[in-house]
Write a protein that holds these residues in place. Structure first.
Motif, PDB file in Angstrom:
ATOM      1  N   GLN A   1       0.822  -1.211   0.000  1.00 32.55           N
ATOM      2  CA  GLN A   1       0.000   0.000   0.000  1.00 32.55           C
ATOM      3  C   GLN A   1       0.858   1.264   0.000  1.00 32.55           C
ATOM      4  O   GLN A   1       0.515   2.254  -0.663  1.00 32.55           O
ATOM      5  CB  GLN A   1      -0.950  -0.008   1.201  1.00 32.55           C
ATOM      6  N   ALA A   2       1.966   1.242   0.717  1.00 34.66           N
ATOM      7  CA  ALA A   2       2.859   2.408   0.745  1.00 34.66           C
ATOM      8  C   ALA A   2       3.433   2.674  -0.647  1.00 34.66           C
ATOM      9  O   ALA A   2       3.547   3.833  -1.072  1.00 34.66           O
ATOM     10  CB  ALA A   2       3.982   2.189   1.759  1.00 34.66           C
ATOM     11  N   HIS A   3       3.786   1.620  -1.349  1.00 37.33           N
ATOM     12  CA  HIS A   3       4.302   1.795  -2.715  1.00 37.33           C
ATOM     13  C   HIS A   3       3.224   2.392  -3.615  1.00 37.33           C
ATOM     14  O   HIS A   3       3.498   3.321  -4.381  1.00 37.33           O
ATOM     15  CB  HIS A   3       4.795   0.456  -3.266  1.00 37.33           C
ATOM     16  N   ALA A   4       2.002   1.888  -3.500  1.00 35.83           N
ATOM     17  CA  ALA A   4       0.900   2.402  -4.317  1.00 35.83           C
ATOM     18  C   ALA A   4       0.632   3.875  -4.028  1.00 35.83           C
ATOM     19  O   ALA A   4       0.282   4.637  -4.937  1.00 35.83           O
ATOM     20  CB  ALA A   4      -0.359   1.577  -4.085  1.00 35.83           C
ATOM     21  N   ALA A   5       0.824   4.292  -2.781  1.00 37.65           N
ATOM     22  CA  ALA A   5       0.585   5.694  -2.407  1.00 37.65           C
ATOM     23  C   ALA A   5       1.491   6.641  -3.189  1.00 37.65           C
ATOM     24  O   ALA A   5       1.139   7.805  -3.412  1.00 37.65           O
ATOM     25  CB  ALA A   5       0.776   5.884  -0.908  1.00 37.65           C
ATOM     26  N   GLY A   6       2.629   6.163  -3.629  1.00 39.85           N
ATOM     27  CA  GLY A   6       3.533   6.978  -4.430  1.00 39.85           C
ATOM     28  C   GLY A   6       2.965   7.335  -5.794  1.00 39.85           C
ATOM     29  O   GLY A   6       3.493   8.193  -6.490  1.00 39.85           O
ATOM     30  N   PHE A   7       1.870   6.685  -6.192  1.00 43.64           N
ATOM     31  CA  PHE A   7       1.214   6.965  -7.467  1.00 43.64           C
ATOM     32  C   PHE A   7      -0.111   7.706  -7.279  1.00 43.64           C
ATOM     33  O   PHE A   7      -0.879   7.861  -8.219  1.00 43.64           O
ATOM     34  CB  PHE A   7       0.960   5.657  -8.229  1.00 43.64           C
ATOM     35  N   SER A   8      -0.358   8.186  -6.062  1.00 41.68           N
ATOM     36  CA  SER A   8      -1.614   8.871  -5.773  1.00 41.68           C
ATOM     37  C   SER A   8      -1.653  10.255  -6.434  1.00 41.68           C
ATOM     38  O   SER A   8      -0.623  10.796  -6.848  1.00 41.68           O
ATOM     39  CB  SER A   8      -1.796   9.036  -4.263  1.00 41.68           C
ATOM     40  N   ARG A   9      -2.834  10.816  -6.477  1.00 43.62           N
ATOM     41  CA  ARG A   9      -3.002  12.156  -7.032  1.00 43.62           C
ATOM     42  C   ARG A   9      -2.171  13.167  -6.236  1.00 43.62           C
ATOM     43  O   ARG A   9      -1.513  14.029  -6.808  1.00 43.62           O
ATOM     44  CB  ARG A   9      -4.478  12.540  -7.015  1.00 43.62           C
ATOM     45  N   LEU A  10      -2.189  13.046  -4.912  1.00 43.73           N
ATOM     46  CA  LEU A  10      -1.424  13.965  -4.066  1.00 43.73           C
ATOM     47  C   LEU A  10       0.073  13.858  -4.356  1.00 43.73           C
ATOM     48  O   LEU A  10       0.767  14.871  -4.486  1.00 43.73           O
ATOM     49  CB  LEU A  10      -1.701  13.694  -2.584  1.00 43.73           C
ATOM     50  N   ALA A  11       0.571  12.632  -4.487  1.00 38.27           N
ATOM     51  CA  ALA A  11       1.994  12.444  -4.791  1.00 38.27           C
ATOM     52  C   ALA A  11       2.332  13.056  -6.147  1.00 38.27           C
ATOM     53  O   ALA A  11       3.360  13.723  -6.302  1.00 38.27           O
ATOM     54  CB  ALA A  11       2.347  10.958  -4.770  1.00 38.27           C
ATOM     55  N   PHE A  12       1.459  12.863  -7.136  1.00 37.80           N
ATOM     56  CA  PHE A  12       1.670  13.441  -8.463  1.00 37.80           C
ATOM     57  C   PHE A  12       1.706  14.968  -8.381  1.00 37.80           C
ATOM     58  O   PHE A  12       2.606  15.616  -8.939  1.00 37.80           O
ATOM     59  CB  PHE A  12       0.565  12.985  -9.422  1.00 37.80           C
TER      60      PHE A  12
END
Length: 159
Positions: free
Chosen positions: A132-143
């Motif tokens: 899940q932490a890895h996936a969070a790196g592709f979130s809208r906020l991360a972008f």
């Protein structure tokens, strides 16, 4: 979880799960569905179109998501990881960035069907929090944060 069209290579997942004699739930519909049903073994279940909530529920409960085709990015792989599930992805395209081999899923060769079959038979205790932490790196906020950093850096450098 896909449109069932030839260029998505869903037949790889169907053939692999049939050969491994493991359950596979196929979510989606499309012009290749009849051909996929024709090659599917008894462990393959076609669920058709599903609501977003139902797709999320299936992703949260699955052993893994299979991404059988090479995609430019592969949002479905990131969505499965956001649900804490690993992805078994064709080695190539966006999956090389979105799936960390051995940590958030596995990559398989598209030229060797036995490699996918072997991965489907593996039992591994996956680190859901890590996935899940890895996936969070592709979130809208991360972008948005990454883009903001690039824009600010460009403005500061005057280029």
């Amino acid at each position: 979880v896909s449109r069932l069209v030839p260029h998505k290579w869903i037949d790889r997942a169907v053939r692999g799960a049939t050969a491994a004699n493991v359950p596979l739930k196929v979510i989606g519909s499309g012009r290749a569905e009849a051909d996929l049903r024709a090659i599917a073994g008894p462990t393959i279940e076609f669920l058709g179109e599903r609501s977003d909530a139902d797709v999320v529920d299936h992703m949260q409960r699955c052993k893994a998501l299979i991404l059988p085709g090479i995609e430019d990015f592969g949002m479905t792989a990131v969505e499965a990881q956001a649900a804490g599930r690993p992805v078994i992805a064709a080695r190539g395209g966006g999956a090389l960035e979105s799936v960390i081999d051995g940590e958030t899923g596995w990559h398989f060769s598209t030229s060797d069907e036995s490699e996918l079959v072997a991965l489907l038979l593996q039992n591994k205790d996956w680190d859901t929090t890590r996935i899940q932490a890895h996936a969070a790196g592709f979130s809208r906020l991360a972008f948005e944060n990454k883009m903001r950093t690039i824009v600010e850096s460009t403005i500061e450098s005057g280029t």
